[in-house]
Motif scaffolding. Structure first.
Motif, PDB file in Angstrom:
ATOM      1  N   THR A 265       5.114   5.233  -4.104  1.00  0.00           N
ATOM      2  CA  THR A 265       4.944   3.780  -4.155  1.00  0.00           C
ATOM      3  C   THR A 265       5.472   3.140  -2.878  1.00  0.00           C
TER       4      THR A 265
ATOM      5  N   LEU B 167       3.263   1.101  -0.103  1.00  0.00           N
ATOM      6  CA  LEU B 167       3.628  -0.272   0.249  1.00  0.00           C
ATOM      7  C   LEU B 167       3.991  -0.391   1.731  1.00  0.00           C
TER       8      LEU B 167
ATOM      9  N   LEU C 260       1.046  -1.340   4.006  1.00  0.00           N
ATOM     10  CA  LEU C 260       0.457  -2.686   3.905  1.00  0.00           C
ATOM     11  C   LEU C 260       0.294  -3.394   5.252  1.00  0.00           C
TER      12      LEU C 260
ATOM     13  N   ILE D 252      -1.650  -2.324  -3.086  1.00  0.00           N
ATOM     14  CA  ILE D 252      -0.751  -3.068  -3.970  1.00  0.00           C
ATOM     15  C   ILE D 252      -1.037  -2.749  -5.436  1.00  0.00           C
TER      16      ILE D 252
END
Length: 103
Positions: free
Chosen positions: A15, A19, A22, A62
């Protein structure tokens, strides 16, 4: 129980990794219109596919971890791992699509 905690840590690491991508996804979305710099690309379906994949990556980065954690909490571990793998498949599809865009 210990194995499940280790898998939860791995899910948390993945995760954090997605992220962390991004900002790169945002830059890719900003530069995505450049696939149309070569004039004939406006009629090239692969250019449009690459454009849409580039635009939507940050959304996938996301949503996929969110879905992974929701399914993890619902004890659907298989679906959690599938969901956390979606950004990798998305990036692969984007890389393949960009190979077919002339310019």
């Amino acid at each position: 129980m210990r194995e499940r905690n280790q898998r939860a840590w791995l899910l948390g690491l993945l995760t954090a990794g997605w992220l962390a991508t991004l900002p790169f996804g945002a830059v890719g979305a900003l530069f995505s219109p450049l696939v149309f710099d070569h004039r004939p690309n406006l009629l090239n379906p692969m250019a449009w596919i690459a454009f849409l994949l580039m635009i939507a990556y940050w959304i996938i980065a996301i949503v996929a971890p969110f879905v992974a954690w929701v399914t993890w909490k619902r004890d659907q571990e298989r679906y959690a791992w599938i969901a956390i793998a979606v950004p990798a498949v998305w990036l692969t599809a984007m890389a393949v699509a960009l190979q077919f865009v002339p310019g």
